[in-house]
Design a protein around this motif. Structure first.
Motif, PDB file in Angstrom:
ATOM      1  N   ASN A   1     -20.302 -21.288  -6.383  1.00 29.33           N
ATOM      2  CA  ASN A   1     -20.007 -22.247  -7.455  1.00 29.33           C
ATOM      3  C   ASN A   1     -20.640 -23.611  -7.194  1.00 29.33           C
ATOM      4  O   ASN A   1     -21.128 -24.274  -8.118  1.00 29.33           O
ATOM      5  N   LYS A   2     -20.656 -24.039  -5.954  1.00 35.00           N
ATOM      6  CA  LYS A   2     -21.212 -25.352  -5.624  1.00 35.00           C
ATOM      7  C   LYS A   2     -22.736 -25.313  -5.721  1.00 35.00           C
ATOM      8  O   LYS A   2     -23.392 -24.439  -5.182  1.00 35.00           O
ATOM      9  N   GLY A   3     -23.287 -26.285  -6.439  1.00 30.18           N
ATOM     10  CA  GLY A   3     -24.729 -26.406  -6.514  1.00 30.18           C
ATOM     11  C   GLY A   3     -25.380 -25.691  -7.677  1.00 30.18           C
ATOM     12  O   GLY A   3     -26.610 -25.633  -7.752  1.00 30.18           O
ATOM     13  N   ARG A   4     -24.609 -25.149  -8.588  1.00 32.15           N
ATOM     14  CA  ARG A   4     -25.191 -24.499  -9.761  1.00 32.15           C
ATOM     15  C   ARG A   4     -25.734 -25.537 -10.749  1.00 32.15           C
ATOM     16  O   ARG A   4     -25.308 -26.699 -10.737  1.00 32.15           O
ATOM     17  N   PRO A   5     -26.645 -25.124 -11.632  1.00 34.05           N
ATOM     18  CA  PRO A   5     -27.067 -26.034 -12.705  1.00 34.05           C
ATOM     19  C   PRO A   5     -25.863 -26.455 -13.553  1.00 34.05           C
ATOM     20  O   PRO A   5     -24.932 -25.672 -13.768  1.00 34.05           O
ATOM     21  N   LYS A   6     -25.875 -27.672 -14.042  1.00 39.92           N
ATOM     22  CA  LYS A   6     -24.762 -28.198 -14.835  1.00 39.92           C
ATOM     23  C   LYS A   6     -24.818 -27.620 -16.241  1.00 39.92           C
ATOM     24  O   LYS A   6     -25.853 -27.686 -16.911  1.00 39.92           O
ATOM     25  N   ILE A   7     -23.718 -27.049 -16.679  1.00 41.99           N
ATOM     26  CA  ILE A   7     -23.569 -26.550 -18.046  1.00 41.99           C
ATOM     27  C   ILE A   7     -22.825 -27.596 -18.861  1.00 41.99           C
ATOM     28  O   ILE A   7     -21.790 -28.117 -18.424  1.00 41.99           O
ATOM     29  N   GLU A   8     -23.331 -27.902 -20.037  1.00 40.07           N
ATOM     30  CA  GLU A   8     -22.694 -28.867 -20.924  1.00 40.07           C
ATOM     31  C   GLU A   8     -22.396 -28.195 -22.256  1.00 40.07           C
ATOM     32  O   GLU A   8     -23.292 -27.642 -22.901  1.00 40.07           O
ATOM     33  N   TRP A   9     -21.148 -28.251 -22.658  1.00 40.24           N
ATOM     34  CA  TRP A   9     -20.756 -27.658 -23.934  1.00 40.24           C
ATOM     35  C   TRP A   9     -20.862 -28.690 -25.058  1.00 40.24           C
ATOM     36  O   TRP A   9     -20.834 -29.899 -24.801  1.00 40.24           O
TER      37      TRP A   9
ATOM     38  N   TYR B   1     -15.591  -9.320 -14.153  1.00 38.00           N
ATOM     39  CA  TYR B   1     -14.516 -10.321 -14.060  1.00 38.00           C
ATOM     40  C   TYR B   1     -14.723 -11.242 -12.859  1.00 38.00           C
ATOM     41  O   TYR B   1     -13.774 -11.753 -12.276  1.00 38.00           O
ATOM     42  N   HIS B   2     -15.978 -11.494 -12.532  1.00 37.86           N
ATOM     43  CA  HIS B   2     -16.323 -12.086 -11.246  1.00 37.86           C
ATOM     44  C   HIS B   2     -16.529 -13.586 -11.299  1.00 37.86           C
ATOM     45  O   HIS B   2     -16.813 -14.189 -10.255  1.00 37.86           O
ATOM     46  N   ASP B   3     -16.390 -14.243 -12.471  1.00 42.93           N
ATOM     47  CA  ASP B   3     -16.787 -15.641 -12.520  1.00 42.93           C
ATOM     48  C   ASP B   3     -16.056 -16.371 -13.639  1.00 42.93           C
ATOM     49  O   ASP B   3     -15.469 -15.749 -14.528  1.00 42.93           O
ATOM     50  N   ASP B   4     -16.116 -17.719 -13.590  1.00 41.19           N
ATOM     51  CA  ASP B   4     -15.544 -18.570 -14.630  1.00 41.19           C
ATOM     52  C   ASP B   4     -16.628 -19.209 -15.494  1.00 41.19           C
ATOM     53  O   ASP B   4     -16.341 -20.099 -16.297  1.00 41.19           O
ATOM     54  N   GLN B   5     -17.870 -18.769 -15.293  1.00 41.40           N
ATOM     55  CA  GLN B   5     -18.978 -19.182 -16.143  1.00 41.40           C
ATOM     56  C   GLN B   5     -19.766 -17.946 -16.557  1.00 41.40           C
ATOM     57  O   GLN B   5     -19.661 -16.884 -15.929  1.00 41.40           O
ATOM     58  N   VAL B   6     -20.543 -18.075 -17.623  1.00 39.00           N
ATOM     59  CA  VAL B   6     -21.433 -16.992 -18.015  1.00 39.00           C
ATOM     60  C   VAL B   6     -22.455 -16.766 -16.897  1.00 39.00           C
ATOM     61  O   VAL B   6     -22.924 -17.720 -16.278  1.00 39.00           O
ATOM     62  N   GLN B   7     -22.771 -15.506 -16.641  1.00 39.41           N
ATOM     63  CA  GLN B   7     -23.729 -15.163 -15.595  1.00 39.41           C
ATOM     64  C   GLN B   7     -24.668 -14.070 -16.092  1.00 39.41           C
ATOM     65  O   GLN B   7     -24.319 -13.284 -16.976  1.00 39.41           O
ATOM     66  N   GLU B   8     -25.844 -14.007 -15.478  1.00 39.54           N
ATOM     67  CA  GLU B   8     -26.815 -12.961 -15.813  1.00 39.54           C
ATOM     68  C   GLU B   8     -26.432 -11.668 -15.110  1.00 39.54           C
ATOM     69  O   GLU B   8     -25.980 -11.681 -13.961  1.00 39.54           O
ATOM     70  N   VAL B   9     -26.579 -10.554 -15.821  1.00 42.29           N
ATOM     71  CA  VAL B   9     -26.346  -9.233 -15.251  1.00 42.29           C
ATOM     72  C   VAL B   9     -27.697  -8.635 -14.864  1.00 42.29           C
ATOM     73  O   VAL B   9     -28.692  -8.815 -15.572  1.00 42.29           O
TER      74      VAL B   9
ATOM     75  N   TRP C   1     -25.123 -21.152 -23.469  1.00 44.14           N
ATOM     76  CA  TRP C   1     -25.447 -20.993 -22.043  1.00 44.14           C
ATOM     77  C   TRP C   1     -26.903 -20.571 -21.856  1.00 44.14           C
ATOM     78  O   TRP C   1     -27.618 -21.151 -21.040  1.00 44.14           O
ATOM     79  N   ARG C   2     -27.347 -19.592 -22.641  1.00 43.72           N
ATOM     80  CA  ARG C   2     -28.715 -19.101 -22.458  1.00 43.72           C
ATOM     81  C   ARG C   2     -29.743 -20.163 -22.819  1.00 43.72           C
ATOM     82  O   ARG C   2     -30.793 -20.284 -22.162  1.00 43.72           O
ATOM     83  N   GLU C   3     -29.461 -20.968 -23.827  1.00 46.45           N
ATOM     84  CA  GLU C   3     -30.368 -22.061 -24.180  1.00 46.45           C
ATOM     85  C   GLU C   3     -30.513 -23.035 -23.010  1.00 46.45           C
ATOM     86  O   GLU C   3     -31.619 -23.468 -22.676  1.00 46.45           O
ATOM     87  N   GLN C   4     -29.393 -23.354 -22.369  1.00 49.57           N
ATOM     88  CA  GLN C   4     -29.450 -24.286 -21.236  1.00 49.57           C
ATOM     89  C   GLN C   4     -30.106 -23.653 -20.012  1.00 49.57           C
ATOM     90  O   GLN C   4     -30.837 -24.321 -19.276  1.00 49.57           O
ATOM     91  N   MET C   5     -29.872 -22.390 -19.787  1.00 54.25           N
ATOM     92  CA  MET C   5     -30.499 -21.724 -18.651  1.00 54.25           C
ATOM     93  C   MET C   5     -32.008 -21.649 -18.854  1.00 54.25           C
ATOM     94  O   MET C   5     -32.790 -21.758 -17.904  1.00 54.25           O
ATOM     95  N   GLY C   6     -32.429 -21.463 -20.113  1.00 46.39           N
ATOM     96  CA  GLY C   6     -33.863 -21.460 -20.401  1.00 46.39           C
ATOM     97  C   GLY C   6     -34.496 -22.797 -20.079  1.00 46.39           C
ATOM     98  O   GLY C   6     -35.579 -22.870 -19.483  1.00 46.39           O
ATOM     99  N   ARG C   7     -33.820 -23.875 -20.426  1.00 47.61           N
ATOM    100  CA  ARG C   7     -34.319 -25.205 -20.116  1.00 47.61           C
ATOM    101  C   ARG C   7     -34.330 -25.439 -18.607  1.00 47.61           C
ATOM    102  O   ARG C   7     -35.243 -26.047 -18.067  1.00 47.61           O
ATOM    103  N   ALA C   8     -33.277 -24.940 -17.921  1.00 43.32           N
ATOM    104  CA  ALA C   8     -33.180 -25.161 -16.475  1.00 43.32           C
ATOM    105  C   ALA C   8     -34.300 -24.447 -15.722  1.00 43.32           C
ATOM    106  O   ALA C   8     -34.713 -24.887 -14.653  1.00 43.32           O
TER     107      ALA C   8
END
Length: 297
Positions: free
Chosen positions: A16-24, A183-191, A288-295
């Protein structure tokens, strides 16, 4: 030391620490989505050798009729509370409900709710399915829901939470956007899938009303307080990077007269707090995917 089982490789490890920042949107810190399970349980389903659909011999008049309360009464009680406080539904749909009780599906459509597949029946299991059988269920889900609602389903929650080793790869092949089965996370993640893209959106067993009432033996008030505690913590942590809270529901449970009052109070608290983005599953994955694309650029 004996070597343990290998990592199944469903997703990469990202602490969890150090991930890209997600903004809603709107500066909200927690994306909250509600997943009403609109389901159909067969009274005397085929018996699967790995799992009995009822805890006592079928036909299960008690099990069937208890759950049928959803489609006769408590769906509307639950849905009206959600609508009153601005919560859209992202429907975990037993696709056969489109034929058995189209009135329930039509009501969800009229409220602007999103639909994803929960299999055909919640009394049919994916264990040991052939690839041909699994493809048939996916294709049936796509066609049936589109005919009934006008929507092309984007998400999947396996029927009765049952899978085959190929399920996630098939979802990506059929261009689904998200699965609710991890059920592994509190944020969206890639499979990790063989080809294409598939996101895992946080669903929940911990604050699922089925677990709350059947596993943890909560009262209606205790369950409502649990929802508030879950939200408060995620909204606080989401100030660092946006979190996701799912509220999975079954109307025959949460829509009972003695439970609906505390539940409505919990929704009212979340809606009025000011930190919650009340969204559908698809909206959350898209943001989430839009922000991950930018990241990644």
């Amino acid at each position: 030391m004996q070597e343990g089982a290998p990592d199944p490789g469903l997703y990469d490890y990202h602490p969890n620490k150090g991930r890209p920042k997600i903004e809603w949107p709107g500066g909200k810190t927690c994306a909250v989505w509600v997943a009403p399970n609109l389901e159909y349980y067969e009274i005397d389903p085929p018996i699967h050798p790995k799992r009995n659909p009822w805890p006592h011999p079928a036909p299960s008049v008690v099990g069937y009729s208890h759950r049928d309360h959803s489609n006769r009464v408590s769906h509307w009680r639950m849905a009206e509370v959600m609508t009153r406080h601005g919560f859209p539904g992202s429907v975990s749909l037993s696709v056969a409900l489109c034929q058995h009780h189209p009135e329930v599906v039509a009501d969800a459509v009229s409220r602007g709710w999103e639909f994803f597949s929960h299999g055909i029946y919640n009394t049919r299991y994916s264990y040991d399915m052939t690839e041909e059988q699994e493809r048939a269920i996916i294709e049936d889900s796509i066609a049936t829901v589109e005919a009934a609602t006008g929507q092309r389903i984007r998400g999947w929650l396996a029927p009765a939470l049952t899978h085959t080793p190929r399920t996630l790869d098939l979802l990506a092949e059929y261009e689904f956007d998200y699965t609710c089965d991890l059920y592994h996370d509190d944020q969206v993640q890639e499979v990790k899938v063989a080809e294409g893209l598939l996101a895992s959106i946080p669903y929940s067993l911990e604050v699922n009303d089925h677990y709350g009432f059947f596993v943890y033996n909560m009262s209606g008030r205790e369950y409502a307080e649990t929802l508030v505690k879950q939200y408060e913590r995620l909204a606080e942590e989401g100030a660092n990077s946006g979190t996701v809270m799912c509220i999975p529901l079954h109307a025959y449970l949460i829509g009972q007269p003695h439970r609906i009052g505390p539940f409505e109070e919990a929704l009212e608290h979340i809606a009025k707090d000011g930190r919650a983005w009340l969204a559908t599953a698809g909206e959350i994955v898209d943001a989430w995917r839009e922000q991950m694309g930018r990241a990644q650029q």
